[in-house]
Design a protein around this motif. Sequence first.
Motif, PDB file in Angstrom:
ATOM      1  N   VAL A 118       0.481  71.883  70.753  1.00 19.40           N
ATOM      2  CA  VAL A 118      -0.433  72.314  69.701  1.00 19.40           C
ATOM      3  C   VAL A 118       0.318  73.228  68.738  1.00 19.40           C
ATOM      4  N   GLY A 119      -0.199  73.322  67.526  1.00 13.42           N
ATOM      5  CA  GLY A 119       0.406  74.181  66.527  1.00 13.42           C
ATOM      6  C   GLY A 119      -0.662  74.875  65.705  1.00 13.42           C
ATOM      7  N   VAL A 120      -0.232  75.793  64.866  1.00  8.82           N
ATOM      8  CA  VAL A 120      -1.139  76.530  63.985  1.00  8.82           C
ATOM      9  C   VAL A 120      -1.027  75.950  62.577  1.00  8.82           C
ATOM     10  N   VAL A 121      -2.162  75.527  62.033  1.00 10.77           N
ATOM     11  CA  VAL A 121      -2.200  75.050  60.652  1.00 10.77           C
ATOM     12  C   VAL A 121      -2.736  76.194  59.805  1.00 10.77           C
ATOM     13  N   GLY A 144      -7.743  83.161  49.395  1.00 11.00           N
ATOM     14  CA  GLY A 144      -7.551  81.728  49.548  1.00 11.00           C
ATOM     15  C   GLY A 144      -6.914  81.320  50.857  1.00 11.00           C
ATOM     16  N   GLY A 145      -6.631  82.284  51.743  1.00  8.30           N
ATOM     17  CA  GLY A 145      -5.942  81.979  52.984  1.00  8.30           C
ATOM     18  C   GLY A 145      -6.871  81.436  54.065  1.00  8.30           C
ATOM     19  N   PHE A 146      -6.299  80.632  54.969  1.00  9.85           N
ATOM     20  CA  PHE A 146      -7.037  80.135  56.124  1.00  9.85           C
ATOM     21  C   PHE A 146      -6.069  79.916  57.276  1.00  9.85           C
ATOM     22  N   LYS A 147      -6.607  79.839  58.501  1.00 10.33           N
ATOM     23  CA  LYS A 147      -5.781  79.650  59.691  1.00 10.33           C
ATOM     24  C   LYS A 147      -6.559  78.858  60.719  1.00 10.33           C
ATOM     25  N   LEU A 148      -5.936  77.772  61.228  1.00  9.11           N
ATOM     26  CA  LEU A 148      -6.545  76.935  62.255  1.00  9.11           C
ATOM     27  C   LEU A 148      -5.620  76.944  63.471  1.00  9.11           C
ATOM     28  N   PRO A 149      -5.961  77.674  64.534  1.00 16.50           N
ATOM     29  CA  PRO A 149      -5.082  77.737  65.708  1.00 16.50           C
ATOM     30  C   PRO A 149      -5.305  76.568  66.660  1.00 16.50           C
ATOM     31  N   GLU A 195      -8.950  66.399  49.504  1.00 19.47           N
ATOM     32  CA  GLU A 195      -8.660  65.726  50.768  1.00 19.47           C
ATOM     33  C   GLU A 195      -7.200  65.288  50.771  1.00 19.47           C
ATOM     34  N   GLN A 196      -6.514  65.510  51.888  1.00 20.09           N
ATOM     35  CA  GLN A 196      -5.127  65.079  51.982  1.00 20.09           C
ATOM     36  C   GLN A 196      -4.756  64.838  53.445  1.00 20.09           C
ATOM     37  N   SER A 197      -3.766  63.955  53.650  1.00 20.07           N
ATOM     38  CA  SER A 197      -3.258  63.676  54.986  1.00 20.07           C
ATOM     39  C   SER A 197      -2.130  64.648  55.298  1.00 20.07           C
ATOM     40  N   ILE A 198      -2.100  65.137  56.549  1.00 22.89           N
ATOM     41  CA  ILE A 198      -1.036  66.046  56.973  1.00 22.89           C
ATOM     42  C   ILE A 198      -0.528  65.603  58.342  1.00 22.89           C
ATOM     43  N   GLU A 199       0.611  66.110  58.730  1.00 24.60           N
ATOM     44  CA  GLU A 199       1.178  65.859  60.055  1.00 24.60           C
ATOM     45  C   GLU A 199       1.333  67.200  60.754  1.00 24.60           C
ATOM     46  N   VAL A 200       0.656  67.349  61.892  1.00 25.73           N
ATOM     47  CA  VAL A 200       0.726  68.596  62.651  1.00 25.73           C
ATOM     48  C   VAL A 200       1.833  68.463  63.685  1.00 25.73           C
ATOM     49  N   THR A 201       2.784  69.379  63.684  1.00 21.78           N
ATOM     50  CA  THR A 201       3.886  69.403  64.639  1.00 21.78           C
ATOM     51  C   THR A 201       3.685  70.578  65.589  1.00 21.78           C
ATOM     52  N   PRO A 202       4.471  70.647  66.667  1.00 28.68           N
ATOM     53  CA  PRO A 202       4.373  71.816  67.550  1.00 28.68           C
ATOM     54  C   PRO A 202       4.619  73.131  66.825  1.00 28.68           C
ATOM     55  N   LYS A 203       5.323  73.061  65.700  1.00 30.40           N
ATOM     56  CA  LYS A 203       5.532  74.267  64.891  1.00 30.40           C
ATOM     57  C   LYS A 203       4.379  74.517  63.936  1.00 30.40           C
ATOM     58  N   ALA A 214       1.808  73.812  60.698  1.00 31.97           N
ATOM     59  CA  ALA A 214       1.968  73.404  59.301  1.00 31.97           C
ATOM     60  C   ALA A 214       1.602  74.579  58.412  1.00 31.97           C
ATOM     61  N   ASP A 215       2.344  74.740  57.346  1.00 32.95           N
ATOM     62  CA  ASP A 215       2.090  75.800  56.364  1.00 32.95           C
ATOM     63  C   ASP A 215       1.890  75.124  55.013  1.00 32.95           C
ATOM     64  N   LEU A 216       0.679  75.228  54.462  1.00 40.25           N
ATOM     65  CA  LEU A 216       0.301  74.418  53.305  1.00 40.25           C
ATOM     66  C   LEU A 216      -0.102  75.280  52.115  1.00 40.25           C
ATOM     67  N   THR A 217       0.144  74.751  50.940  1.00 44.57           N
ATOM     68  CA  THR A 217      -0.429  75.292  49.702  1.00 44.57           C
ATOM     69  C   THR A 217      -1.247  74.172  49.080  1.00 44.57           C
ATOM     70  N   ILE A 218      -2.556  74.373  49.016  1.00 44.28           N
ATOM     71  CA  ILE A 218      -3.468  73.324  48.572  1.00 44.28           C
ATOM     72  C   ILE A 218      -3.997  73.680  47.191  1.00 44.28           C
ATOM     73  N   LYS A 219      -3.611  72.905  46.200  1.00 39.45           N
ATOM     74  CA  LYS A 219      -4.067  73.135  44.839  1.00 39.45           C
ATOM     75  C   LYS A 219      -5.194  72.167  44.518  1.00 39.45           C
TER      76      LYS A 219
END
Length: 227
Positions: free
Chosen positions: A26-29, A177-182, A202-210, A212-217
């Motif tokens: 699992v990772g933190v998005v 504007g920040g958010f965190k999904l553990p 809406e966008q597709s992402i890939e969650v890795t064990p590390k 994901a760190d995103l900037t959503i415009k």
Amino acid sequence: MMRYRLLSPLLLGGLVALAPTLAAAVGVVRGTVVLPEELKAGRRFLGHWRVENTTVPVQAAPARGDTVVVLLGPKPQVLAPKNTPVEIVGMQANPSTVVVGEGAVVEFRNSDKVAHDLSVPGHHEIMPPERLSPGTVRKQRFGISGEYLVRCAEYPHVVISVIVTSSPFFAAVDEKGGFKLPDVPEGPATLKVWSNGRWVHEQSIEVTPKGADLTIKVSGAANPTEQ
């Protein structure tokens, strides 16, 4: 004749210690949602908010219009239904957006001095019109996945967004504007942003064990949908 040998306590303990590593990674998005100016005000019916008197004081709107991020698609998990409170006070719903599981009950409490006629227009089978007197609570169950706008017939600026989903991965966006999904399982997923009563991104992402760190415009909407 086949002989069986018992594992030594030391070897057995080692296998138990390795067991957690066999679980899905699992990772933190986390990230930042950048909203266009028309979505930062937090109100779509500005005219109704210009009237204030000693009977019905008006509260300030949420800084970012109660924007939430919902992640869909990781390994199946179910958001357990639970009672979720929403208070209407100062002609403002707090919170104005809730994310709940299928079968959850939303408790609408009217702390104003005036009544509110609440329903989901166009979906009376989900929530029919009912008058909520001052100081009372209406408990409404939402059993079908979807997005529902609970409105007041007399005061159309009072709108509560109810997002019913099976996904346990969601978070409200803070003032910056920040958010965190553990604890998000690794793999492909779809990230969606809800703001001011509608999906705006809406966008597709890939969650890795590390993680994901995103900037959503979020791009501006020339003709925002009024549902």
